[in-house]
Design a protein around this motif. Sequence first.
Motif, PDB file in Angstrom:
ATOM      1  N   VAL A   1       9.326   0.295   0.024  1.00 26.24           N
ATOM      2  CA  VAL A   1       8.696  -0.030   1.296  1.00 26.24           C
ATOM      3  C   VAL A   1       9.678   0.132   2.447  1.00 26.24           C
ATOM      4  CG1 VAL A   1       7.159  -1.664   0.145  1.00 26.24           C
ATOM      5  CG2 VAL A   1       9.241  -2.500   1.231  1.00 26.24           C
TER       6      VAL A   1
ATOM      7  N   MET B   1       0.875  -3.924   1.669  1.00 25.90           N
ATOM      8  CA  MET B   1       1.425  -2.668   1.171  1.00 25.90           C
ATOM      9  C   MET B   1       0.830  -1.461   1.883  1.00 25.90           C
ATOM     10  SD  MET B   1       3.758  -3.206  -1.168  1.00 25.90           S
ATOM     11  CE  MET B   1       4.276  -4.561  -0.113  1.00 25.90           C
TER      12      MET B   1
ATOM     13  N   GLN C   1       6.240  -4.785  -7.629  1.00 28.29           N
ATOM     14  CA  GLN C   1       4.823  -4.916  -7.300  1.00 28.29           C
ATOM     15  C   GLN C   1       4.061  -5.613  -8.418  1.00 28.29           C
ATOM     16  OE1 GLN C   1       1.453  -1.793  -7.736  1.00 28.29           O
ATOM     17  NE2 GLN C   1       2.578  -1.218  -5.901  1.00 28.29           N
TER      18      GLN C   1
ATOM     19  N   SER D   1       7.487  -1.036  -5.835  1.00 30.09           N
ATOM     20  CA  SER D   1       7.102  -0.442  -4.562  1.00 30.09           C
ATOM     21  C   SER D   1       8.344  -0.165  -3.723  1.00 30.09           C
ATOM     22  CB  SER D   1       6.169  -1.378  -3.782  1.00 30.09           C
ATOM     23  OG  SER D   1       4.922  -1.501  -4.409  1.00 30.09           O
TER      24      SER D   1
ATOM     25  N   GLU E   1       4.289   0.362   2.332  1.00 28.22           N
ATOM     26  CA  GLU E   1       4.712   1.052   1.121  1.00 28.22           C
ATOM     27  C   GLU E   1       4.680   2.557   1.316  1.00 28.22           C
ATOM     28  OE1 GLU E   1       3.347   0.080  -3.205  1.00 28.22           O
ATOM     29  OE2 GLU E   1       2.149   1.781  -2.506  1.00 28.22           O
TER      30      GLU E   1
END
Length: 252
Positions: free
Chosen positions: A56, A174, A94, A54, A66
């Motif tokens: 972010v 997320m 992730q 991910s 995210e």
Amino acid sequence: MASPNNHLLNALSVEDLAALKPHLKPVFLEHQSLLCEAGEEIKTAYFPTGSVISLVVALTTGQIVEVAMVGKDGVIGASAALHGGVSATRAIVQLAGPALSCSVQHLRDVVRQSTNLQSRLSRQEQAIFAQAAQSTACMAIHTIETRLVRWLLRARDLAGSDTLKFTQEYIAEMMGVRRTSVTPVARTLQDAGMIRYSRGTIEILDVEAMQNAACECYFSVKSHYDALLGEVRPVAGNHSHSRRALENGSDR
């Protein structure tokens, strides 16, 4: 090394892949491990072969959101081999799993020798940027219901599995929402027979129904990556009907 389970690497020419292979090292990426912090120099590129990463953005409040998800369809850190600089986002694992790592210096050396590789990595970065832009629009316009469906489908596609090890707390983090927003939506999907949720594990039971319920952003992101790899994949189902059913009476 056998043919890598990474679409980007497999799409390279024989010559480019042969030039890269001596520099690719198999690694196992642990869940939630930090690969790169925003503002830091990128020193290693990762080609996921079973893991999902991910990208972010962290806010001063401590909240993270995210903006993109990368798995076996691409690479993390290629931008440093193209034009240097620091990472604009934080990269967090992730879903744990294998990947191939390559030092940015070695990747840069190979890129300098191949305009085709340079072009393909540039398109990969464009696809990630497009995904981030799509995510921004999705968060602003679409409901939590359709966003959750999109997020789960994207994770499923990259993991190559219908079983995903996620807690509701992690999903909420997320997506940039409260867990109390995710819980009733997950229950609705479970009652509809689309997923089964138990003890931090989500099992997707009806992929076609999920695709029908997803917002347009899921399909837009898929099309960006299809264009990246020069592929055209059929999109099953008419997603407008199930999406309307999910959104009926829902708050964003």
